[in-house]
Design a protein around this motif. Structure first.
Motif, PDB file in Angstrom:
ATOM      1  N   LYS A  21      21.533  60.028   4.879  1.00 47.41           N
ATOM      2  CA  LYS A  21      21.093  59.315   3.894  1.00 47.41           C
ATOM      3  C   LYS A  21      20.148  58.133   4.289  1.00 47.41           C
ATOM      4  O   LYS A  21      19.394  57.568   3.278  1.00 47.41           O
ATOM      5  CB  LYS A  21      22.736  58.522   3.456  1.00 47.41           C
ATOM      6  CG  LYS A  21      22.422  57.667   2.131  1.00 47.41           C
ATOM      7  CD  LYS A  21      23.850  57.336   1.629  1.00 47.41           C
ATOM      8  CE  LYS A  21      23.477  56.494   0.345  1.00 47.41           C
ATOM      9  NZ  LYS A  21      23.155  57.271  -0.831  1.00 47.41           N
ATOM     10  N   ALA A  22      20.319  57.693   5.336  1.00 49.10           N
ATOM     11  CA  ALA A  22      19.239  56.407   5.864  1.00 49.10           C
ATOM     12  C   ALA A  22      17.835  57.073   5.662  1.00 49.10           C
ATOM     13  O   ALA A  22      16.924  56.215   5.503  1.00 49.10           O
ATOM     14  CB  ALA A  22      19.562  56.051   7.165  1.00 49.10           C
ATOM     15  N   PHE A  23      17.562  58.289   5.801  1.00 46.04           N
ATOM     16  CA  PHE A  23      16.155  58.838   5.605  1.00 46.04           C
ATOM     17  C   PHE A  23      15.912  59.650   4.552  1.00 46.04           C
ATOM     18  O   PHE A  23      15.127  60.334   4.552  1.00 46.04           O
ATOM     19  CB  PHE A  23      16.121  59.746   6.892  1.00 46.04           C
ATOM     20  CG  PHE A  23      16.423  59.269   8.349  1.00 46.04           C
ATOM     21  CD1 PHE A  23      15.056  58.499   8.990  1.00 46.04           C
ATOM     22  CD2 PHE A  23      17.461  58.863   8.876  1.00 46.04           C
ATOM     23  CE1 PHE A  23      15.383  57.911  10.068  1.00 46.04           C
ATOM     24  CE2 PHE A  23      17.949  58.000   9.938  1.00 46.04           C
ATOM     25  CZ  PHE A  23      16.551  57.632  10.607  1.00 46.04           C
ATOM     26  N   GLU A  24      16.640  59.241   3.451  1.00 41.76           N
ATOM     27  CA  GLU A  24      16.194  59.849   2.208  1.00 41.76           C
ATOM     28  C   GLU A  24      14.875  59.813   1.815  1.00 41.76           C
ATOM     29  O   GLU A  24      14.625  58.547   1.731  1.00 41.76           O
ATOM     30  CB  GLU A  24      17.325  59.750   0.994  1.00 41.76           C
ATOM     31  CG  GLU A  24      18.720  60.560   1.127  1.00 41.76           C
ATOM     32  CD  GLU A  24      19.700  59.890  -0.018  1.00 41.76           C
ATOM     33  OE1 GLU A  24      19.335  59.114  -0.647  1.00 41.76           O
ATOM     34  OE2 GLU A  24      20.805  60.638   0.253  1.00 41.76           O
ATOM     35  N   GLY A  25      14.067  60.645   1.395  1.00 40.99           N
ATOM     36  CA  GLY A  25      12.670  60.348   0.964  1.00 40.99           C
ATOM     37  C   GLY A  25      11.667  60.248   2.093  1.00 40.99           C
ATOM     38  O   GLY A  25      10.529  60.060   1.853  1.00 40.99           O
ATOM     39  N   GLN A  26      12.189  60.305   3.271  1.00 47.79           N
ATOM     40  CA  GLN A  26      11.236  60.364   4.286  1.00 47.79           C
ATOM     41  C   GLN A  26      10.914  61.774   4.796  1.00 47.79           C
ATOM     42  O   GLN A  26      11.726  62.910   4.476  1.00 47.79           O
ATOM     43  CB  GLN A  26      11.785  59.671   5.822  1.00 47.79           C
ATOM     44  CG  GLN A  26      12.340  58.300   5.444  1.00 47.79           C
ATOM     45  CD  GLN A  26      11.422  57.382   4.907  1.00 47.79           C
ATOM     46  OE1 GLN A  26      10.016  57.612   5.431  1.00 47.79           O
ATOM     47  NE2 GLN A  26      11.493  56.216   4.473  1.00 47.79           N
ATOM     48  N   LYS A  27       9.807  62.020   5.344  1.00 50.48           N
ATOM     49  CA  LYS A  27       9.222  63.274   5.701  1.00 50.48           C
ATOM     50  C   LYS A  27      10.029  63.668   7.113  1.00 50.48           C
ATOM     51  O   LYS A  27      10.736  62.964   7.709  1.00 50.48           O
ATOM     52  CB  LYS A  27       7.937  63.094   6.081  1.00 50.48           C
ATOM     53  CG  LYS A  27       6.933  62.733   4.945  1.00 50.48           C
ATOM     54  CD  LYS A  27       5.395  62.710   5.458  1.00 50.48           C
ATOM     55  CE  LYS A  27       4.457  62.299   4.120  1.00 50.48           C
ATOM     56  NZ  LYS A  27       3.098  62.075   4.882  1.00 50.48           N
ATOM     57  N   GLN A  28      10.167  65.043   7.206  1.00 46.11           N
ATOM     58  CA  GLN A  28      10.764  65.554   8.254  1.00 46.11           C
ATOM     59  C   GLN A  28      10.112  65.248   9.602  1.00 46.11           C
ATOM     60  O   GLN A  28       9.005  65.134   9.648  1.00 46.11           O
ATOM     61  CB  GLN A  28      10.749  67.290   8.288  1.00 46.11           C
ATOM     62  CG  GLN A  28      11.538  67.942   9.150  1.00 46.11           C
ATOM     63  CD  GLN A  28      11.542  69.520   8.958  1.00 46.11           C
ATOM     64  OE1 GLN A  28      11.160  69.916   7.814  1.00 46.11           O
ATOM     65  NE2 GLN A  28      11.656  70.176   9.917  1.00 46.11           N
ATOM     66  N   PRO A  29      11.003  64.948  10.492  1.00 45.67           N
ATOM     67  CA  PRO A  29      10.319  64.330  11.867  1.00 45.67           C
ATOM     68  C   PRO A  29       9.684  65.602  12.620  1.00 45.67           C
ATOM     69  O   PRO A  29       9.904  66.582  12.927  1.00 45.67           O
ATOM     70  CB  PRO A  29      11.565  63.822  12.772  1.00 45.67           C
ATOM     71  CG  PRO A  29      12.803  64.502  12.214  1.00 45.67           C
ATOM     72  CD  PRO A  29      12.286  64.972  10.717  1.00 45.67           C
ATOM     73  N   ASP A  30       8.374  65.102  13.284  1.00 44.13           N
ATOM     74  CA  ASP A  30       7.932  65.999  14.318  1.00 44.13           C
ATOM     75  C   ASP A  30       8.155  65.617  15.783  1.00 44.13           C
ATOM     76  O   ASP A  30       8.145  66.461  16.601  1.00 44.13           O
ATOM     77  CB  ASP A  30       6.431  65.956  14.034  1.00 44.13           C
ATOM     78  CG  ASP A  30       5.816  66.368  12.806  1.00 44.13           C
ATOM     79  OD1 ASP A  30       5.956  67.535  12.558  1.00 44.13           O
ATOM     80  OD2 ASP A  30       5.389  65.593  11.819  1.00 44.13           O
ATOM     81  N   LEU A  31       8.483  64.053  15.728  1.00 46.19           N
ATOM     82  CA  LEU A  31       8.787  63.670  17.005  1.00 46.19           C
ATOM     83  C   LEU A  31       9.960  62.695  16.955  1.00 46.19           C
ATOM     84  O   LEU A  31       9.833  62.040  15.950  1.00 46.19           O
ATOM     85  CB  LEU A  31       7.574  63.139  17.747  1.00 46.19           C
ATOM     86  CG  LEU A  31       7.498  62.468  18.995  1.00 46.19           C
ATOM     87  CD1 LEU A  31       8.059  63.664  20.276  1.00 46.19           C
ATOM     88  CD2 LEU A  31       6.222  61.702  19.368  1.00 46.19           C
ATOM     89  N   ILE A  32      10.812  62.715  17.619  1.00 43.38           N
ATOM     90  CA  ILE A  32      11.998  61.915  17.940  1.00 43.38           C
ATOM     91  C   ILE A  32      12.007  61.001  19.029  1.00 43.38           C
ATOM     92  O   ILE A  32      11.850  61.586  20.237  1.00 43.38           O
ATOM     93  CB  ILE A  32      13.522  62.428  17.486  1.00 43.38           C
ATOM     94  CG1 ILE A  32      13.349  63.150  15.784  1.00 43.38           C
ATOM     95  CG2 ILE A  32      14.448  61.479  17.690  1.00 43.38           C
ATOM     96  CD1 ILE A  32      14.422  63.723  15.694  1.00 43.38           C
TER      97      ILE A  32
END
Length: 273
Positions: free
Chosen positions: A81-92
């Motif tokens: 939920k904290a990442f709603e609207g964010q793009k899918q990660p390529d790097l973490i």
């Protein structure tokens, strides 16, 4: 015979008109300039804004960086939920084992299928085996390049005797990201350590400050003034029980070096501070 002559005349007239139009030096859409007038300047060049580094605060120690169509998650916690609207990660990037930096449930609920995950060994020892193929394990002083981004692992640890139990040297990583022409420093949980002071050519720095876990506003400012980033973003400033005084930090930095820009983002969207 008369009909033949008439047709021949009409043909000659039509041919003459076509030639006259074809030889016209000015088209309807082409403006005519006199010797005195000059044509207007060309339109301005459009810069490629995809190459600009965008820092998106999520909460506390958690952030999203965007650059050149790549998306980087820093210490993802808080659930999907904290990442709603964010793009899918390529790097973490994960800095440490503490719950405000590392949360297995969040990783499992996010779509990390295309992501590489850079972690210190202490995190790798606790992460489920399902993520093993995605892991790059870095110890302090090591580096790894992914997607044209060179990631350096920087020590992060406590100096004060009463705080040594929180972050021992060698367990966690701060990071320097070499992105395009810029160097981005993410402090993680640290104090004003020699390794931070020795950093060179930092363009943007995310600096923590919260007691009793990391450092005071004064120590954070002193460290920043030592390595002189172009821009500094105070983050990770909620302590227990108090919240660090970011305005005080800003005043100390600007008094020491007005060329360093202090940028305050909203790291606690659900709080009044």
């Amino acid at each position: 015979m008369k009909n033949y002559i008439a047709v021949l005349c009409i043909t000659i007239m039509l041919f003459g008109c076509k030639e006259k139009v074809k030889s016209s030096p000015i088209l309807d859409s082409e403006p005519e300039y006199s010797k005195i007038d000059t044509p207007p300047p060309p339109p301005p060049l459009i810069t490629n804004t995809d190459l600009e580094i965008k820092i998106i605060p999520i909460e506390h120690a958690t952030a999203v960086l965007e650059w050149n169509n790549y998306t980087i998650y820093i210490d993802p916690v808080g659930g999907a939920k904290a990442f709603e609207g964010q793009k899918q990660p390529d790097l973490i990037l994960i800095t440490d084992i503490h719950g405000d930096h590392f949360n297995v449930e969040t990783l499992q609920n996010l779509n990390t299928s295309k992501a590489k995950i850079i972690v210190p060994k202490a995190v790798a020892d606790k992460i489920p085996k399902e993520f093993t193929p995605q892991l790059d394990i870095l110890e302090n002083g090591q580096s790894k390049e992914r997607y044209g981004i060179d990631v350096e692992a920087i020590p992060m640890y406590n100096l004060r005797a009463e705080a040594l139990k929180f972050h021992e040297k060698g367990r966690g990583n701060g990071y320097v990201l070499n992105i395009g022409d810029e160097r981005i420093y993410i402090s993680g949980d640290t104090e004003d350590i020699p390794e931070m002071r020795a950093l060179k050519n930092i363009d943007k720095a995310l600096i923590c400050m919260n007691l009793p876990y990391t450092m005071t506003e004064e120590s954070a400012a002193a460290g920043v003034l030592a390595f002189k980033p172009k821009q500094v973003f105070p983050y990770h400033y909620r302590g227990k029980p108090n919240v660090s005084d970011v305005a005080k930090f800003k005043t100390l930095v600007e008094a020491g070096n007005p060329e360093i820009e202090v940028i305050q983002l909203d790291w606690y969207p659900n709080e009044a501070y």
